[in-house]
Design a protein around this motif. Structure first.
Motif, PDB file in Angstrom:
ATOM      1  N   CYS A  80       0.841  -1.190   0.000  1.00 51.36           N
ATOM      2  CA  CYS A  80       0.000   0.000   0.000  1.00 51.36           C
ATOM      3  C   CYS A  80       0.881   1.247   0.000  1.00 51.36           C
ATOM      4  O   CYS A  80       1.861   1.327   0.745  1.00 51.36           O
ATOM      5  CB  CYS A  80      -0.894  -0.016   1.230  1.00 51.36           C
ATOM      6  SG  CYS A  80      -1.837   1.490   1.431  1.00 51.36           S
ATOM      7  N   GLN A  81       0.549   2.205  -0.854  1.00 53.34           N
ATOM      8  CA  GLN A  81       1.367   3.405  -0.966  1.00 53.34           C
ATOM      9  C   GLN A  81       1.136   4.372   0.182  1.00 53.34           C
ATOM     10  O   GLN A  81       1.811   5.382   0.284  1.00 53.34           O
ATOM     11  CB  GLN A  81       1.094   4.108  -2.301  1.00 53.34           C
ATOM     12  CG  GLN A  81       1.461   3.279  -3.501  1.00 53.34           C
ATOM     13  CD  GLN A  81       2.941   2.888  -3.495  1.00 53.34           C
ATOM     14  OE1 GLN A  81       3.801   3.719  -3.716  1.00 53.34           O
ATOM     15  NE2 GLN A  81       3.227   1.621  -3.207  1.00 53.34           N
ATOM     16  N   PRO A  96      -4.834  -5.109 -10.583  1.00 57.32           N
ATOM     17  CA  PRO A  96      -3.377  -5.277 -10.437  1.00 57.32           C
ATOM     18  C   PRO A  96      -2.625  -3.964 -10.237  1.00 57.32           C
ATOM     19  O   PRO A  96      -1.497  -3.975  -9.768  1.00 57.32           O
ATOM     20  CB  PRO A  96      -2.950  -5.948 -11.753  1.00 57.32           C
ATOM     21  CG  PRO A  96      -4.202  -6.411 -12.419  1.00 57.32           C
ATOM     22  CD  PRO A  96      -5.322  -5.570 -11.883  1.00 57.32           C
ATOM     23  N   TRP A  97      -3.260  -2.849 -10.597  1.00 53.37           N
ATOM     24  CA  TRP A  97      -2.580  -1.559 -10.458  1.00 53.37           C
ATOM     25  C   TRP A  97      -3.022  -0.822  -9.197  1.00 53.37           C
ATOM     26  O   TRP A  97      -2.773   0.377  -9.058  1.00 53.37           O
ATOM     27  CB  TRP A  97      -2.844  -0.690 -11.692  1.00 53.37           C
ATOM     28  CG  TRP A  97      -4.303  -0.599 -12.025  1.00 53.37           C
ATOM     29  CD1 TRP A  97      -5.192   0.290 -11.506  1.00 53.37           C
ATOM     30  CD2 TRP A  97      -5.024  -1.445 -12.910  1.00 53.37           C
ATOM     31  NE1 TRP A  97      -6.440   0.035 -12.023  1.00 53.37           N
ATOM     32  CE2 TRP A  97      -6.364  -1.019 -12.903  1.00 53.37           C
ATOM     33  CE3 TRP A  97      -4.663  -2.523 -13.715  1.00 53.37           C
ATOM     34  CZ2 TRP A  97      -7.350  -1.651 -13.658  1.00 53.37           C
ATOM     35  CZ3 TRP A  97      -5.654  -3.139 -14.465  1.00 53.37           C
ATOM     36  CH2 TRP A  97      -6.967  -2.699 -14.432  1.00 53.37           C
ATOM     37  N   ALA A  98      -3.669  -1.552  -8.267  1.00 58.02           N
ATOM     38  CA  ALA A  98      -4.153  -0.908  -7.046  1.00 58.02           C
ATOM     39  C   ALA A  98      -2.987  -0.258  -6.296  1.00 58.02           C
ATOM     40  O   ALA A  98      -1.919  -0.831  -6.162  1.00 58.02           O
ATOM     41  CB  ALA A  98      -4.843  -1.917  -6.147  1.00 58.02           C
ATOM     42  N   ARG A  99      -3.231   0.961  -5.833  1.00 52.78           N
ATOM     43  CA  ARG A  99      -2.205   1.701  -5.128  1.00 52.78           C
ATOM     44  C   ARG A  99      -2.281   1.495  -3.621  1.00 52.78           C
ATOM     45  O   ARG A  99      -1.294   1.581  -2.914  1.00 52.78           O
ATOM     46  CB  ARG A  99      -2.491   3.171  -5.368  1.00 52.78           C
ATOM     47  CG  ARG A  99      -1.454   3.921  -6.093  1.00 52.78           C
ATOM     48  CD  ARG A  99      -2.015   5.314  -6.189  1.00 52.78           C
ATOM     49  NE  ARG A  99      -1.039   6.225  -6.717  1.00 52.78           N
ATOM     50  CZ  ARG A  99      -1.318   7.512  -6.924  1.00 52.78           C
ATOM     51  NH1 ARG A  99      -2.516   7.957  -6.654  1.00 52.78           N
ATOM     52  NH2 ARG A  99      -0.404   8.301  -7.388  1.00 52.78           N
ATOM     53  N   TYR A 100      -3.530   1.333  -3.169  1.00 52.66           N
ATOM     54  CA  TYR A 100      -3.751   1.299  -1.733  1.00 52.66           C
ATOM     55  C   TYR A 100      -4.446   0.020  -1.301  1.00 52.66           C
ATOM     56  O   TYR A 100      -5.136  -0.621  -2.090  1.00 52.66           O
ATOM     57  CB  TYR A 100      -4.646   2.475  -1.313  1.00 52.66           C
ATOM     58  CG  TYR A 100      -4.084   3.811  -1.697  1.00 52.66           C
ATOM     59  CD1 TYR A 100      -2.926   4.287  -1.098  1.00 52.66           C
ATOM     60  CD2 TYR A 100      -4.708   4.591  -2.661  1.00 52.66           C
ATOM     61  CE1 TYR A 100      -2.407   5.519  -1.454  1.00 52.66           C
ATOM     62  CE2 TYR A 100      -4.195   5.819  -3.024  1.00 52.66           C
ATOM     63  CZ  TYR A 100      -3.037   6.284  -2.417  1.00 52.66           C
ATOM     64  OH  TYR A 100      -2.522   7.486  -2.773  1.00 52.66           O
ATOM     65  N   CYS A 101      -4.265  -0.308  -0.035  1.00 49.56           N
ATOM     66  CA  CYS A 101      -5.033  -1.397   0.546  1.00 49.56           C
ATOM     67  C   CYS A 101      -6.490  -0.920   0.670  1.00 49.56           C
ATOM     68  O   CYS A 101      -6.775   0.269   0.503  1.00 49.56           O
ATOM     69  CB  CYS A 101      -4.475  -1.794   1.905  1.00 49.56           C
ATOM     70  SG  CYS A 101      -4.685  -0.537   3.167  1.00 49.56           S
ATOM     71  N   LEU A 102      -7.349  -1.843   0.995  1.00 44.89           N
ATOM     72  CA  LEU A 102      -8.769  -1.523   0.999  1.00 44.89           C
ATOM     73  C   LEU A 102      -9.098  -0.387   1.983  1.00 44.89           C
ATOM     74  O   LEU A 102      -9.850   0.525   1.654  1.00 44.89           O
ATOM     75  CB  LEU A 102      -9.571  -2.788   1.344  1.00 44.89           C
ATOM     76  CG  LEU A 102     -10.948  -2.885   0.733  1.00 44.89           C
ATOM     77  CD1 LEU A 102     -10.906  -2.694  -0.771  1.00 44.89           C
ATOM     78  CD2 LEU A 102     -11.576  -4.226   1.071  1.00 44.89           C
ATOM     79  N   SER A 103      -8.493  -0.422   3.172  1.00 48.22           N
ATOM     80  CA  SER A 103      -8.862   0.611   4.144  1.00 48.22           C
ATOM     81  C   SER A 103      -8.345   1.981   3.725  1.00 48.22           C
ATOM     82  O   SER A 103      -9.039   2.983   3.924  1.00 48.22           O
ATOM     83  CB  SER A 103      -8.412   0.249   5.565  1.00 48.22           C
ATOM     84  OG  SER A 103      -7.285  -0.544   5.554  1.00 48.22           O
ATOM     85  N   MET A 112     -10.324  11.649   2.681  1.00 46.85           N
ATOM     86  CA  MET A 112      -9.513  11.831   3.879  1.00 46.85           C
ATOM     87  C   MET A 112      -8.029  11.561   3.636  1.00 46.85           C
ATOM     88  O   MET A 112      -7.200  11.716   4.514  1.00 46.85           O
ATOM     89  CB  MET A 112     -10.034  10.924   5.007  1.00 46.85           C
ATOM     90  CG  MET A 112     -11.382  11.415   5.523  1.00 46.85           C
ATOM     91  SD  MET A 112     -12.230  10.173   6.466  1.00 46.85           S
ATOM     92  CE  MET A 112     -11.288  10.239   7.969  1.00 46.85           C
ATOM     93  N   LEU A 113      -7.761  11.111   2.383  1.00 43.26           N
ATOM     94  CA  LEU A 113      -6.357  10.841   2.051  1.00 43.26           C
ATOM     95  C   LEU A 113      -6.097  11.489   0.707  1.00 43.26           C
ATOM     96  O   LEU A 113      -6.905  11.366  -0.210  1.00 43.26           O
ATOM     97  CB  LEU A 113      -6.153   9.331   1.971  1.00 43.26           C
ATOM     98  CG  LEU A 113      -4.721   8.842   1.857  1.00 43.26           C
ATOM     99  CD1 LEU A 113      -3.988   9.043   3.179  1.00 43.26           C
ATOM    100  CD2 LEU A 113      -4.714   7.365   1.498  1.00 43.26           C
ATOM    101  N   ASP A 114      -4.985  12.158   0.597  1.00 43.79           N
ATOM    102  CA  ASP A 114      -4.661  12.827  -0.646  1.00 43.79           C
ATOM    103  C   ASP A 114      -4.183  11.801  -1.656  1.00 43.79           C
ATOM    104  O   ASP A 114      -3.195  11.125  -1.445  1.00 43.79           O
ATOM    105  CB  ASP A 114      -3.570  13.870  -0.371  1.00 43.79           C
ATOM    106  CG  ASP A 114      -3.630  14.968  -1.410  1.00 43.79           C
ATOM    107  OD1 ASP A 114      -4.531  14.915  -2.269  1.00 43.79           O
ATOM    108  OD2 ASP A 114      -2.776  15.872  -1.358  1.00 43.79           O
ATOM    109  N   ASP A 115      -4.927  11.706  -2.742  1.00 47.54           N
ATOM    110  CA  ASP A 115      -4.641  10.653  -3.722  1.00 47.54           C
ATOM    111  C   ASP A 115      -3.741  11.152  -4.849  1.00 47.54           C
ATOM    112  O   ASP A 115      -3.991  10.888  -5.999  1.00 47.54           O
ATOM    113  CB  ASP A 115      -5.962  10.108  -4.271  1.00 47.54           C
ATOM    114  CG  ASP A 115      -5.736   8.926  -5.204  1.00 47.54           C
ATOM    115  OD1 ASP A 115      -4.696   8.269  -5.068  1.00 47.54           O
ATOM    116  OD2 ASP A 115      -6.586   8.677  -6.072  1.00 47.54           O
TER     117      ASP A 115
END
Ligand SMILES: [Zn+2]
Length: 116
Positions: A80-81, A96-103, A112-115
């Motif tokens: 997770c990034q 496959p290109w997911a940047r973050y874990c589910l939470s 709530m998180l700068d993407d």
């Protein structure tokens, strides 16, 4: 490189090639040579906007795929990034290109998180 990673890399490259083909296929140049009636024009503008929105999504996805490929090279793939925990393998199989874990992804979606 681990075999699983090689497969991931191939999957990402395939997806990337597919996206590039799609983007190339999106011909955004609308033929304005003749003067169309207003209804026709509205329809054309509408489909132009739709196509633009589509290619925006695809361009964004392309950037995510490129990032994921870099992480494969750096041996950081699957982390997770944000929180640096391992991303659920099922999630990675689906995206496959997911940047973050589910939470963390939920945090992104809640703003709530700068993407970037
Ligand atoms: Zn996370």
């Amino acid at each position: 490189m681990k075999k699983a990673l090689k497969e991931v890399k191939q999957k990402l490259l395939d997806e990337r090639a597919l996206l590039i083909e799609k983007l190339k296929g999106n011909d955004l140049s609308v033929d304005d040579a003749e003067t169309p009636d207003p209804v026709d024009l509205a329809v054309r503008n509408y489909s132009k906007n739709v196509m633009l929105a589509v290619s925006e999504n695809e361009t964004r996805q392309l950037a995510l795929i490129d990032e994921a490929l870099l992480r494969v090279e750096d041996d950081e793939y699957g982390l997770c990034q944000n929180c640096e925990q391992e991303i659920n393998p099922k999630r990675l199989a689906a995206i496959p290109w997911a940047r973050y874990c589910l939470s963390c992804q939920e945090l992104v979606e809640q703003g709530m998180l700068d993407d970037e």
